[in-house]
Design an enzyme around this catalytic site. Structure first.
Site, PDB file in Angstrom:
ATOM      1  N   TYR A  69       0.836  -1.193   0.000  1.00  0.00           N
ATOM      2  CA  TYR A  69       0.000   0.000   0.000  1.00  0.00           C
ATOM      3  C   TYR A  69       0.878   1.253   0.000  1.00  0.00           C
ATOM      4  O   TYR A  69       1.603   1.510   0.966  1.00  0.00           O
ATOM      5  CB  TYR A  69      -0.921   0.037   1.214  1.00  0.00           C
ATOM      6  CG  TYR A  69      -1.882  -1.118   1.328  1.00  0.00           C
ATOM      7  CD1 TYR A  69      -2.245  -1.877   0.219  1.00  0.00           C
ATOM      8  CD2 TYR A  69      -2.445  -1.463   2.554  1.00  0.00           C
ATOM      9  CE1 TYR A  69      -3.133  -2.934   0.327  1.00  0.00           C
ATOM     10  CE2 TYR A  69      -3.337  -2.516   2.673  1.00  0.00           C
ATOM     11  CZ  TYR A  69      -3.676  -3.248   1.564  1.00  0.00           C
ATOM     12  OH  TYR A  69      -4.552  -4.296   1.687  1.00  0.00           O
ATOM     13  N   GLY A 100     -18.164  -2.769  -0.295  1.00  0.00           N
ATOM     14  CA  GLY A 100     -18.112  -2.811  -1.753  1.00  0.00           C
ATOM     15  C   GLY A 100     -17.324  -1.661  -2.350  1.00  0.00           C
ATOM     16  O   GLY A 100     -17.741  -1.058  -3.336  1.00  0.00           O
ATOM     17  N   ARG A 101     -16.160  -1.369  -1.724  1.00  0.00           N
ATOM     18  CA  ARG A 101     -15.317  -0.252  -2.160  1.00  0.00           C
ATOM     19  C   ARG A 101     -16.094   1.068  -2.168  1.00  0.00           C
ATOM     20  O   ARG A 101     -15.874   1.946  -2.990  1.00  0.00           O
ATOM     21  CB  ARG A 101     -14.714  -0.541  -3.532  1.00  0.00           C
ATOM     22  CG  ARG A 101     -13.781  -1.741  -3.517  1.00  0.00           C
ATOM     23  CD  ARG A 101     -13.186  -2.073  -4.875  1.00  0.00           C
ATOM     24  NE  ARG A 101     -12.240  -3.164  -4.729  1.00  0.00           N
ATOM     25  CZ  ARG A 101     -12.561  -4.470  -4.645  1.00  0.00           C
ATOM     26  NH1 ARG A 101     -13.832  -4.816  -4.724  1.00  0.00           N
ATOM     27  NH2 ARG A 101     -11.646  -5.395  -4.485  1.00  0.00           N
ATOM     28  N   SER A 160     -13.101  -4.875   2.165  1.00  0.00           N
ATOM     29  CA  SER A 160     -14.075  -4.223   1.284  1.00  0.00           C
ATOM     30  C   SER A 160     -15.510  -4.596   1.650  1.00  0.00           C
ATOM     31  O   SER A 160     -16.320  -4.929   0.772  1.00  0.00           O
ATOM     32  CB  SER A 160     -13.798  -4.563  -0.190  1.00  0.00           C
ATOM     33  OG  SER A 160     -12.590  -4.001  -0.626  1.00  0.00           O
ATOM     34  N   PHE A 197     -19.271   1.507  -2.761  1.00  0.00           N
ATOM     35  CA  PHE A 197     -20.489   1.514  -3.580  1.00  0.00           C
ATOM     36  C   PHE A 197     -21.725   1.273  -2.730  1.00  0.00           C
ATOM     37  O   PHE A 197     -22.785   1.887  -2.939  1.00  0.00           O
ATOM     38  CB  PHE A 197     -20.391   0.446  -4.665  1.00  0.00           C
ATOM     39  CG  PHE A 197     -21.254   0.708  -5.875  1.00  0.00           C
ATOM     40  CD1 PHE A 197     -20.691   0.939  -7.114  1.00  0.00           C
ATOM     41  CD2 PHE A 197     -22.640   0.723  -5.787  1.00  0.00           C
ATOM     42  CE1 PHE A 197     -21.478   1.181  -8.239  1.00  0.00           C
ATOM     43  CE2 PHE A 197     -23.439   0.961  -6.882  1.00  0.00           C
ATOM     44  CZ  PHE A 197     -22.856   1.203  -8.118  1.00  0.00           C
TER      45      PHE A 197
END
Length: 330
Positions: free
Chosen positions: A58, A208-209, A205, A211
């Protein structure tokens, strides 16, 4: 926050961890603010959280350095997890996956230095190296435990057969994979495998990132340099179809008196006491919202309704682009 135990390992962590990846790369990288990210980490710890998740890839090491600075005077408050295995060049290019013993040892020493700590609490293999037997990789990781550099071992996105082979070499505390209302593939074989072996499950996640929070109504809501613009579920017709699903989640959440993101996290938490989601954020307001999910209790009828809206396989598009999908479930 009431703690959860990762499988039979004895490692106890907060029910909601904090994913630190987006603080350094991938999600809206132009908005990177290390000082604010450190404030978010401190706010999380002050709120009773203790489980921080990072990786050597990262920001090509920058995220570990950031986390290290944030916990310098708070090390005893933190269960610190990091990962190795995804190889990147200094300029950020992805060079593949490695799991050979020499690489394992070198990565651990480098992570310890960047983090500024003497021991890593939970050390994951980020992706399985298909060219190196898992027995060699986990054997080298076990040596790190015996050397006092690592406390517990983990795997990420590993296939059931690989998990079983790894657990035969050394106890595995946690398996990390993507898991959320729109990524439920783990329910087929991975979750049953880790539960049978007494391994905890860490869900990355879980929103959902982003979303599933409902904050993105168009691809233009994402910054031009945001990684998600290239993710299949955020593109074209997939975006529209997935937006319809999220609208239903928002409707249920409104009736529940919580946000769509809180409902999505509450659903993950409700799937079992052995599951620990690690939503990521670099903004305090979203951190507070995420932590609020721990207080959202879903009834059996609510869970049934949610499952009817987003059953396994409902999301449109793959989790990653084709090349990245090849590194999943190895």
């Amino acid at each position: 926050m009431m703690e959860r135990t990762l499988g039979r390992s004895g490692l106890r962590v907060s029910p909601l961890g904090l994913g630190c990846m987006g603080m350094s790369e991938f999600y809206d990288p132009g908005a990177r603010d290390d000082a604010e990210s450190i404030r978010v980490i401190h706010r999380y710890l002050d709120s009773g959280g203790n489980f921080l998740d990072t990786a050597d890839m990262y920001g090509v090491g920058r995220n570990e350095e950031l986390v290290g600075r944030a916990i310098r005077d708070r090390r005893d408050q933190v269960v610190l997890a990091t990962k190795f295995g995804n190889v990147r060049s200094p300029d950020g290019a992805f060079l593949g996956v490695r799991g050979d013993a020499e690489y394992v040892r070198a990565c651990c020493d480098a992570s310890l230095k960047r983090l500024g700590v003497d021991v890593i609490d939970l050390y994951y293999q980020h992706r399985v190296d298909p060219r190196t037997p898992i027995e060699e990789t986990v054997g080298a990781m076990a040596e790190l435990v015996h050397a006092g550099k690592v406390r517990f071992l983990g795997l990420s996105e590993a296939a059931p057969a690989t998990i079983r082979r790894a657990a035969a070499i050394h106890p595995i505390a946690a398996l990390q994979t993507e898991y959320s209302l729109w990524s439920r593939e783990a329910e087929e074989s991975v979750l049953p495998t880790v539960r049978g072996l007494g391994i905890g499950f860490v869900a990355y996640s879980p929103l959902g990132r982003g979303f599933l929070t409902g904050q993105y109504r168009s691809i233009e809501d994402l910054p031009a340099d945001d990684y998600r613009r290239h993710a299949p579920r955020f593109q074209g017709e997939n975006f529209r179809k997935n937006l319809d699903l999220v609208s239903e989640i928002g409707r249920i959440a409104a009736g529940k008196g919580c946000s769509a993101g809180q409902l999505a996290l509450a659903w993950v938490l409700a799937q079992g006491e052995d599951i620990v989601p690690i939503p990521g954020t670099k903004r305090a307001k979203y951190l507070d919202e995420n932590l609020g999910a721990a207080g959202v209790q879903l009834t059996a009828d609510e869970r049934k309704e949610i499952d009817s809206v987003l059953p396994m396989g409902a999301a449109s598009g793959d989790r990653y682009h084709a090349q990245a999908m090849q590194a999943i479930d190895r």
